[in-house]
Motif scaffolding. Structure first.
Motif, mmCIF file in Angstrom:
data_model
loop_
_atom_site.group_PDB
_atom_site.id
_atom_site.type_symbol
_atom_site.label_atom_id
_atom_site.label_comp_id
_atom_site.label_asym_id
_atom_site.label_seq_id
_atom_site.Cartn_x
_atom_site.Cartn_y
_atom_site.Cartn_z
ATOM 1 N N ALA A 174 12.876 4.882 78.460
ATOM 2 C CA ALA A 174 13.176 5.733 79.879
ATOM 3 C C ALA A 174 12.616 6.851 79.791
ATOM 4 N N CYS A 175 11.978 7.499 78.829
ATOM 5 C CA CYS A 175 11.169 8.752 78.678
ATOM 6 C C CYS A 175 9.659 8.869 78.804
ATOM 7 N N SER A 176 9.120 9.175 79.888
ATOM 8 C CA SER A 176 7.634 9.117 80.018
ATOM 9 C C SER A 176 7.071 9.996 78.973
ATOM 10 N N HIS A 177 7.661 10.948 78.433
ATOM 11 C CA HIS A 177 7.226 11.932 77.323
ATOM 12 C C HIS A 177 7.073 11.058 76.196
ATOM 13 N N HIS A 178 8.297 10.317 75.786
ATOM 14 C CA HIS A 178 8.089 9.391 74.674
ATOM 15 C C HIS A 178 6.616 8.229 74.790
ATOM 16 N N GLY A 179 6.611 7.757 76.102
ATOM 17 C CA GLY A 179 5.754 6.990 76.087
ATOM 18 C C GLY A 179 4.212 7.486 75.757
ATOM 19 N N ARG A 180 4.081 8.803 76.419
ATOM 20 C CA ARG A 180 2.727 9.570 76.122
ATOM 21 C C ARG A 180 2.608 9.862 74.690
ATOM 22 N N ILE A 181 3.588 10.238 73.974
ATOM 23 C CA ILE A 181 3.523 10.298 72.441
ATOM 24 C C ILE A 181 3.317 9.065 71.577
ATOM 25 N N THR A 182 3.845 8.208 72.118
ATOM 26 C CA THR A 182 3.678 6.613 71.552
ATOM 27 C C THR A 182 1.899 6.306 71.460
ATOM 28 N N ASP A 183 1.468 6.657 72.718
ATOM 29 C CA ASP A 183 0.120 6.300 72.975
ATOM 30 C C ASP A 183 -0.711 7.062 72.232
ATOM 31 N N ALA A 184 -0.307 8.446 72.191
ATOM 32 C CA ALA A 184 -1.397 9.306 71.526
ATOM 33 C C ALA A 184 -1.370 9.001 70.044
ATOM 34 N N ARG A 185 -0.315 8.878 69.598
ATOM 35 C CA ARG A 185 0.052 8.454 68.114
ATOM 36 C C ARG A 185 -0.604 7.247 67.891
ATOM 37 N N ALA A 186 -0.531 6.064 68.684
ATOM 38 C CA ALA A 186 -1.291 4.862 68.306
ATOM 39 C C ALA A 186 -2.975 5.185 68.212
ATOM 40 N N GLU A 187 -3.397 5.673 69.191
ATOM 41 C CA GLU A 187 -4.802 6.289 69.151
ATOM 42 C C GLU A 187 -5.284 6.717 67.592
ATOM 43 N N ARG A 188 -4.369 7.701 67.291
ATOM 44 C CA ARG A 188 -4.847 8.163 65.931
ATOM 45 C C ARG A 188 -4.726 7.229 64.725
ATOM 46 N N ILE A 189 -3.601 6.497 64.742
ATOM 47 C CA ILE A 189 -3.402 5.433 63.724
ATOM 48 C C ILE A 189 -4.425 4.556 63.929
ATOM 49 N N LYS A 190 -4.814 4.052 65.102
ATOM 50 C CA LYS A 190 -5.935 3.146 65.347
ATOM 51 C C LYS A 190 -7.190 3.397 64.584
ATOM 52 N N LYS A 191 -7.594 4.624 64.618
ATOM 53 C CA LYS A 191 -8.782 4.943 63.981
ATOM 54 C C LYS A 191 -8.635 4.660 62.542
ATOM 55 N N TYR A 192 -7.579 4.892 61.832
ATOM 56 C CA TYR A 192 -7.639 4.632 60.487
ATOM 57 C C TYR A 192 -7.302 3.267 60.092
ATOM 58 N N TYR A 193 -6.953 2.296 60.969
ATOM 59 C CA TYR A 193 -6.975 0.854 60.703
ATOM 60 C C TYR A 193 -7.997 0.352 61.012
ATOM 61 N N ALA A 194 -8.873 0.807 61.963
ATOM 62 C CA ALA A 194 -10.108 0.453 62.506
ATOM 63 C C ALA A 194 -11.056 0.614 61.127
#
Length: 590
Positions: A174-194
């Motif tokens: 329900a929290c848009s702030h949480h959504g933005r945190i999730t997206d930003a964190r996922a981008e950082r993690i993606k670099k490691y897994y890539a």
């Protein structure tokens, strides 16, 4: 001596039998479940309890009281008291963490690497590791194409399912702030897994990221609409449909019309919720039953105090409790005080040390005495059921800070029994309190009491803290504005502490402190009975796991009552000390 459960919930009949046994047991003890402990002194709540019980427990060590919710009794206690405690324990669903590999053959538990676990505390990491493995196993067994993480928060579960288990995941919060945190964190993690995939010469394009959706899930119908819309892959109208449903529900114009799933694009779903709050867990179960495309659900509920109830907030067909026909026919209502009690953790109680237990009981005494202040001098405020928020935790921090100050004064005075910071550092064993561990409070520099006590115990100075609290609950620390002599402690004036506690409470309620308030007289009036709060709270807390069991069994029975072909069971999947709400409701359609 402890108790073991004697009930089963493999079938609807067995579950209903267990529920009726609980209902019959609870009837004579409604004075516990209906009571508001803040009214302990005002309503003389201890007088409703068997006098023999209270006379026995008032003289017992704090350690014995803290073990009562776990079903531990002492041989010399009255037989009726032992029966109450042991029966409570036998009626509660067992909370010891299950052997997950035995219950779910083929389960692959993975230890999370430091990159994807960044930001998780020990509790969260423990929960995510177990739950992600379970969800992955169930996804394979039901052939679900997408996992919908309901109440995703900052996306920890969604990211582990996506990056570690290569699952398609949609994270709803329900929290848009949480959504933005999730997206930003996922981008950082993606670099490691890539980078990891390129090093192994794997196709980086197959790396998936969780999709985030910001939406208030206000009903099962709304979650159904959302589930269907999520299957419209590539449909530009998807986000518009979600927004439209949210707006209609907010304005009370949502008619509950669920569009048919898209032809040729059906995608089996699994609904997952890690501590989905209040009615959100209920909406997940209703959606699982009513939406054909949802093939499985894994739900760990929490915040039972926020559940709606039949006959109060909502009509029975849509309320959070009861869900099942069996419990509804029994006419059982928990009311908020019982739902609050269901949030108590027996394991957390038993893991408290003597000093922490005394702290807690004293705080309950202060809060109940403060209620007398409101009753005597501000009676009109009691009609609003006032709460003073985290006053108790703030007070504990202040108390512990005084103890820390006393310790530092001993240290600066060169006390031979004091552990100096230099010697601590040389040993390399003493954990320091980082700024991130500090909790914001009205008093700057106040640290979380658990952090302080853990640090002192780890450094071998637990005796200093213990000496600050007598067996009778009286506290002693060195005065903060005087230089204490080595080994010298001065008694804390409890009347002064109570006055400060009350003044802070009045401030939080927006009330001015009247000069007419006789804080000393009120404390002297209530203090003789304050030693009864520990026994009373411990006996009342023994019913907490029983009330939680009622909530869990009601949800399980709701699924067992369905005519559809499905399998449902409840399973403790976390360590209950680390994660008190550790029971998962797992259901699959055949």
């Amino acid at each position: 001596m402890s108790a073991l459960g004697n009930y089963s919930c493999e079938t609807a009949a067995q579950t209903l039998e267990w529920i009726h046994a609980i209902i019959d047991f609870l009837k004579p003890f409604s004075f516990f479940s209906d009571a508001l402990v803040v009214n302990f002194f005002k309503d003389r709540l201890w007088e409703a309890v068997d006098k023999e019980w209270m006379d026995c427990l008032r003289n017992e060590p704090v350690e014995y009281l803290l073990q009562i919710p776990s079903g531990v009794v002492q041989d010399h206690w009255p037989a009726s008291l032992k029966k109450f405690i042991l029966t409570s324990r036998s009626l509660a669903f067992p909370r010891e963490q299950a052997d997950l590999r035995k219950v779910l053959p083929g389960l692959h538990l993975r230890s999370l690497n430091n990159v994807i676990a960044q930001g998780m505390n020990q509790k969260k990491k423990h929960e995510i590791e177990a739950l992600a493995a379970i969800i992955s196993s169930i996804v394979r067994s039901v052939g679900a194409g997408t996992v919908v993480d309901v109440g995703a928060g900052q996306g920890y579960l969604a990211q582990v399912l996506s990056f570690e288990y290569q699952l398609s995941v949609i994270a709803i919060d329900a929290c848009s702030h949480h959504g933005r945190i999730t997206d930003a964190r996922a981008e950082r993690i993606k670099k490691y897994y890539a980078a990891k995939m390129r090093k192994s010469r794997l196709d980086v394009t197959k790396l998936t990221m969780p999709k985030t959706v910001t939406c208030h899930i206000l009903s099962a119908d709304m979650l159904k609409v959302l589930s269907y819309s999520l299957q419209r892959k590539g449909d530009s109208k998807q986000s518009n449909l979600i927004d439209q449903v949210a707006i209609e529900h907010t304005h009370g114009t949502f008619e509950g019309k669920v569009p048919p799933p898209p032809e040729g694009g059906k995608c089996p779903l699994l609904l997952a919720g890690l501590h989905a709050c209040g009615d959100l867990s209920v909406s997940m179960l209703r959606t699982f039953v009513e939406c054909d495309e949802v093939k499985a659900v894994v739900s760990i509920g929490c915040c039972y105090n926020l559940l709606s109830e039949g006959g109060t907030e909502n009509v029975a067909s849509q309320c959070g409790f009861p869900m099942s026909k069996g419990v509804n026919d029994a006419g059982l209502l928990l009311r908020k005080s019982s739902r609050d009690l269901a949030c108590q953790s027996a394991e957390r109680w038993s893991s408290l040390g003597k000093d922490a237990g005394l702290h807690n009981f004293e705080l309950h005494a202060f809060r109940a005495a403060f209620q007398m202040v409101l009753f005597r001098y501000y009676p009109e405020i009691l009609t609003t059921s006032p709460t003073i928020g985290r006053q108790g935790k703030a007070f504990r921090r202040q108390q512990n800070q005084r103890i820390l100050e006393s310790h530092l004064q001993h240290e600066s005075a060169g006390c031979p029994n004091s552990l100096s910071r230099e010697s601590s550092m040389k040993k390399g064993n003493c954990p320091t309190m980082k700024s991130s561990e500090a909790r914001p409070d009205n008093n700057k520099g106040a640290y979380d009491i658990n952090t302080c006590i853990d640090t002192l115990e780890y450094c071998g100075t637990a005796d200093l803290v213990g000496s600050a609290w007598g067996n009778d609950g009286s506290s002693h620390v060195s005065s903060s504005n005087q230089t204490a002599k080595c080994g010298e402690v001065k008694p804390i004036d409890k009347i002064s502490l109570f006055e400060k506690f009350s003044q802070s409470g009045l401030h939080r309620l927006g009330l001015s402190c009247s000069n007419e308030i006789d804080f000393a007289g009120l404390w002297k009036e209530t203090e003789p009975f304050s030693e009864l709060i520990g026994p009373y709270w411990s006996l009342r807390a023994a019913l907490g796991p029983v009330f939680e069991t009622i909530v869990l069994l009601d949800r399980l029975l709701f699924l067992q009552e369905q005519d559809k072909f499905l399998e449902a069971y409840i399973l403790p999947i976390f360590d209950p000390v680390l994660s008190p709400r550790n029971v998962a409701l797992i259901a699959k359609k055949f």
